[in-house]
Design an enzyme around this catalytic site. Sequence first.
Site, PDB file in Angstrom:
ATOM      1  N   GLU A  15      39.226  60.154  32.132  1.00 26.84           N
ATOM      2  CA  GLU A  15      37.817  60.500  33.070  1.00 26.84           C
ATOM      3  C   GLU A  15      37.637  62.246  32.930  1.00 26.84           C
ATOM      4  O   GLU A  15      36.800  62.679  33.644  1.00 26.84           O
ATOM      5  CB  GLU A  15      38.160  60.368  34.624  1.00 26.84           C
ATOM      6  CG  GLU A  15      38.665  58.934  34.802  1.00 26.84           C
ATOM      7  CD  GLU A  15      39.132  58.551  36.359  1.00 26.84           C
ATOM      8  OE1 GLU A  15      38.452  58.357  37.269  1.00 26.84           O
ATOM      9  OE2 GLU A  15      40.314  58.776  36.241  1.00 26.84           O
ATOM     10  N   SER A 147      38.088  54.943  37.541  1.00 26.42           N
ATOM     11  CA  SER A 147      36.796  54.722  36.804  1.00 26.42           C
ATOM     12  C   SER A 147      36.772  53.209  36.120  1.00 26.42           C
ATOM     13  O   SER A 147      35.815  53.077  35.216  1.00 26.42           O
ATOM     14  CB  SER A 147      36.602  55.754  35.733  1.00 26.42           C
ATOM     15  OG  SER A 147      36.300  57.050  36.567  1.00 26.42           O
ATOM     16  N   TYR A 211      28.616  54.823  35.995  1.00 24.28           N
ATOM     17  CA  TYR A 211      28.387  56.204  35.370  1.00 24.28           C
ATOM     18  C   TYR A 211      27.003  56.177  34.699  1.00 24.28           C
ATOM     19  O   TYR A 211      26.529  57.088  34.269  1.00 24.28           O
ATOM     20  CB  TYR A 211      29.462  56.852  34.726  1.00 24.28           C
ATOM     21  CG  TYR A 211      30.645  57.044  35.465  1.00 24.28           C
ATOM     22  CD1 TYR A 211      30.495  58.024  36.499  1.00 24.28           C
ATOM     23  CD2 TYR A 211      31.716  56.345  35.018  1.00 24.28           C
ATOM     24  CE1 TYR A 211      31.757  58.164  37.035  1.00 24.28           C
ATOM     25  CE2 TYR A 211      33.029  56.471  35.868  1.00 24.28           C
ATOM     26  CZ  TYR A 211      32.938  57.406  36.900  1.00 24.28           C
ATOM     27  OH  TYR A 211      33.998  57.708  37.439  1.00 24.28           O
ATOM     28  N   ARG A 251      38.388  58.908  49.128  1.00 25.68           N
ATOM     29  CA  ARG A 251      37.292  57.346  49.191  1.00 25.68           C
ATOM     30  C   ARG A 251      38.266  56.340  48.900  1.00 25.68           C
ATOM     31  O   ARG A 251      38.879  56.377  47.970  1.00 25.68           O
ATOM     32  CB  ARG A 251      36.357  57.895  48.044  1.00 25.68           C
ATOM     33  CG  ARG A 251      35.160  57.013  48.204  1.00 25.68           C
ATOM     34  CD  ARG A 251      34.201  56.861  46.910  1.00 25.68           C
ATOM     35  NE  ARG A 251      35.103  56.052  45.858  1.00 25.68           N
ATOM     36  CZ  ARG A 251      35.290  56.356  44.986  1.00 25.68           C
ATOM     37  NH1 ARG A 251      34.713  57.408  44.298  1.00 25.68           N
ATOM     38  NH2 ARG A 251      35.955  55.541  44.106  1.00 25.68           N
ATOM     39  N   ASP A 253      38.247  52.224  48.018  1.00 26.99           N
ATOM     40  CA  ASP A 253      37.433  51.033  47.452  1.00 26.99           C
ATOM     41  C   ASP A 253      37.781  49.873  47.997  1.00 26.99           C
ATOM     42  O   ASP A 253      39.051  49.487  47.804  1.00 26.99           O
ATOM     43  CB  ASP A 253      37.590  51.207  46.018  1.00 26.99           C
ATOM     44  CG  ASP A 253      37.052  52.380  45.377  1.00 26.99           C
ATOM     45  OD1 ASP A 253      36.642  53.092  46.099  1.00 26.99           O
ATOM     46  OD2 ASP A 253      37.621  52.813  44.191  1.00 26.99           O
ATOM     47  N   GLU A 265      42.023  50.546  46.416  1.00 30.99           N
ATOM     48  CA  GLU A 265      42.767  51.616  46.011  1.00 30.99           C
ATOM     49  C   GLU A 265      42.175  52.612  47.047  1.00 30.99           C
ATOM     50  O   GLU A 265      40.971  52.708  47.729  1.00 30.99           O
ATOM     51  CB  GLU A 265      42.456  51.871  44.613  1.00 30.99           C
ATOM     52  CG  GLU A 265      41.156  52.065  44.319  1.00 30.99           C
ATOM     53  CD  GLU A 265      40.879  53.009  43.159  1.00 30.99           C
ATOM     54  OE1 GLU A 265      41.616  53.832  42.843  1.00 30.99           O
ATOM     55  OE2 GLU A 265      39.887  53.299  42.983  1.00 30.99           O
ATOM     56  N   ASN A 267      41.125  56.772  46.605  1.00 27.40           N
ATOM     57  CA  ASN A 267      41.066  58.052  45.447  1.00 27.40           C
ATOM     58  C   ASN A 267      41.034  59.195  46.168  1.00 27.40           C
ATOM     59  O   ASN A 267      40.347  59.677  47.152  1.00 27.40           O
ATOM     60  CB  ASN A 267      39.736  57.892  44.811  1.00 27.40           C
ATOM     61  CG  ASN A 267      39.420  56.608  44.229  1.00 27.40           C
ATOM     62  OD1 ASN A 267      39.971  56.089  42.925  1.00 27.40           O
ATOM     63  ND2 ASN A 267      38.620  55.652  44.796  1.00 27.40           N
ATOM     64  N   GLY A 271      34.992  61.449  42.769  1.00 23.22           N
ATOM     65  CA  GLY A 271      33.688  62.133  42.060  1.00 23.22           C
ATOM     66  C   GLY A 271      32.877  63.228  42.776  1.00 23.22           C
ATOM     67  O   GLY A 271      32.631  62.710  43.797  1.00 23.22           O
TER      68      GLY A 271
HETATM   69  N1  ADP Z   1      40.964  42.258  43.189  1.00 23.76           N
HETATM   70  C1  ADP Z   1      40.094  42.555  42.837  1.00 23.76           C
HETATM   71  N2  ADP Z   1      39.119  41.542  43.093  1.00 23.76           N
HETATM   72  C2  ADP Z   1      37.685  41.661  42.723  1.00 23.76           C
HETATM   73  N3  ADP Z   1      37.260  42.729  42.172  1.00 23.76           N
HETATM   74  C3  ADP Z   1      38.178  43.725  41.666  1.00 23.76           C
HETATM   75  C4  ADP Z   1      39.584  43.753  41.809  1.00 23.76           C
HETATM   76  N4  ADP Z   1      40.099  44.709  41.406  1.00 23.76           N
HETATM   77  C5  ADP Z   1      39.111  45.756  41.214  1.00 23.76           C
HETATM   78  N5  ADP Z   1      37.921  44.983  41.010  1.00 23.76           N
HETATM   79  C6  ADP Z   1      36.790  45.496  40.437  1.00 23.76           C
HETATM   80  O1  ADP Z   1      37.125  46.479  39.584  1.00 23.76           O
HETATM   81  C7  ADP Z   1      36.586  48.036  40.098  1.00 23.76           C
HETATM   82  C8  ADP Z   1      37.650  49.028  39.928  1.00 23.76           C
HETATM   83  O2  ADP Z   1      39.069  48.512  40.317  1.00 23.76           O
HETATM   84  P1  ADP Z   1      39.872  49.730  41.183  1.00 23.76           P
HETATM   85  O3  ADP Z   1      41.166  48.933  41.647  1.00 23.76           O
HETATM   86  O4  ADP Z   1      39.154  50.388  42.426  1.00 23.76           O
HETATM   87  O5  ADP Z   1      40.282  50.648  39.969  1.00 23.76           O
HETATM   88  P2  ADP Z   1      39.865  52.122  39.791  1.00 23.76           P
HETATM   89  O6  ADP Z   1      40.882  52.950  40.016  1.00 23.76           O
HETATM   90  O7  ADP Z   1      39.581  52.062  38.103  1.00 23.76           O
HETATM   91  O8  ADP Z   1      38.413  52.324  40.356  1.00 23.76           O
HETATM   92  C9  ADP Z   1      36.416  47.625  41.443  1.00 23.76           C
HETATM   93  O9  ADP Z   1      35.483  48.621  42.204  1.00 23.76           O
HETATM   94  C10 ADP Z   1      35.911  46.098  41.603  1.00 23.76           C
HETATM   95  O10 ADP Z   1      34.805  46.077  41.257  1.00 23.76           O
HETATM   96 MG    MG Z   2      38.283  52.232  42.220  1.00 21.46          MG
END
Ligand code: ADP
Ligand code: MG
Length: 304
Positions: A15, A147, A211, A251, A253, A265, A267, A271
Site C-alpha cells: 500500500e 487494500s 482506488y 475504521r 469494515d 476487520e 483498520n 486512508g
Molecule cells: N467473508 C467475506 N464475505 C464477503 N466479502 C468479503 C469477505 N471478506 C472480504 N470480503 C471482501 O473483500 C474486501 C476486503 O476484505 P478485508 O477483510 O476488509 O481485507 P483488507 O484488509 O484487504 O481490506 C471487503 O471489503 C469485502 O468486499
Molecule cells: Mg478492509
Amino acid sequence: MKKKILIISGGISKEREISLETGKQVARELKKNGYLVKNCEPDNNLINSVKSFKPKIIFNALHGQFGEDGYIQSILENLKISYTHSGVIASAKAMNKEISKKIFIKNKILTPKYIKYSFDKSKVELNNLIKKKLNFPVVIKPINEGSSVNVFICKKNEIHKKLEKLKSYKEVLLEEFIPGREIQAAILGEKKLGAIELKPQRKFYDYEAKYNVKAKTKHIIPIKLNKKKYKELMKITLKAHNLLGCRGVSRSDFKFYKNKFYLLELNTQPGMTKLSLVPEISAYNGINFINLIKIILKDASTNK
Ligand SMILES: Nc1ncnc2c1ncn2[C@@H]1O[C@H](COP(=O)(O)OP(=O)(O)O)[C@@H](O)[C@H]1O
Ligand SMILES: [Mg+2]
C-alpha cells in the site's frame, strides 16, 4: 513558534502508493494551517530525521506491513516522541486478521466463519477442512495485508488455483463468503464518528473498486439504516476499537446481511487522502479535513 510535525509515509508495503498520497495530502493541509512539516520514509534515515528535525509529534501515515502492524510503532516508542494512531499492541492485534477475529469471537462480535490454512497441508486435507467448517463460496485472504490485496472469492472448483497465487504467504485465511451490503464505520478520538456504505460495481470491494475512480464505486452517506440498526453498528464499532485498545482513529469494515453485521476487520491506519472514507465520513459529520487531522494529532501518544 510553529508546531513541528514529521509525517512518515511510503514504506515497503503493497500500500506504499496510497500511503505516499496520504502523507502528501496531510502535509499540504498542515502547511496551509501554519504547521512546520517534514515528510520522511520509514527507512535507515528515519532516526536521523527525527533527531535533526525534533518534531513535536510524528504523524504516522503508513499503511500495511511495517507501518500498521506494531513494528514502526515500537521504533517510535523507543525514540520517545509522541506519534499518532494506535500503539504497538493494538496495531499488531488489528493487523493480524486471525488474532483480531479470535478477539471478536470471544467477545461476541459476529465475524465470518473461517479456517486458517498453511501451505504445507495437502489438497485433500484442505478439502476436508473446508467441508467440515465452511460453505462455498469462500473468501481467501492473507492474514496481514490490506487494500484487498490478494483477496479472492472462490467457488469450489477455483480454490486450489487461486490459492497458488497466495503461496508466498505460507498461511492464509479462508472465510465463508457473506453476501449483502458493504458498510464501514469509524471511531475518532474515542467517539463514534459515523458510517458509510459502498456499492462497488465490480464483483466485490477489491483494490480497483477502492482506488480507481473509473471503477465507479458508489459512496452512500448518510447511510440507509434505521436508527436502531445504526446505533447497533456504531456500538459494535466502538466495542471493537476499545477491545483491541486502539487510539485516535480507526475504521471497521463490515458486511451487512439478513439484518446482521459481520465484522471483517478493523483498520488502525485508515486512508487519509481527501477522497478516503474516514475524511468523507468526518466531513459529513461536520469535521473538515484539517480539524480531523488536528483531532488525530491531539490523540497522539504522550510518549515522552
Ligand atoms: N467473508 C467475506 N464475505 C464477503 N466479502 C468479503 C469477505 N471478506 C472480504 N470480503 C471482501 O473483500 C474486501 C476486503 O476484505 P478485508 O477483510 O476488509 O481485507 P483488507 O484488509 O484487504 O481490506 C471487503 O471489503 C469485502 O468486499
Ligand atoms: Mg478492509
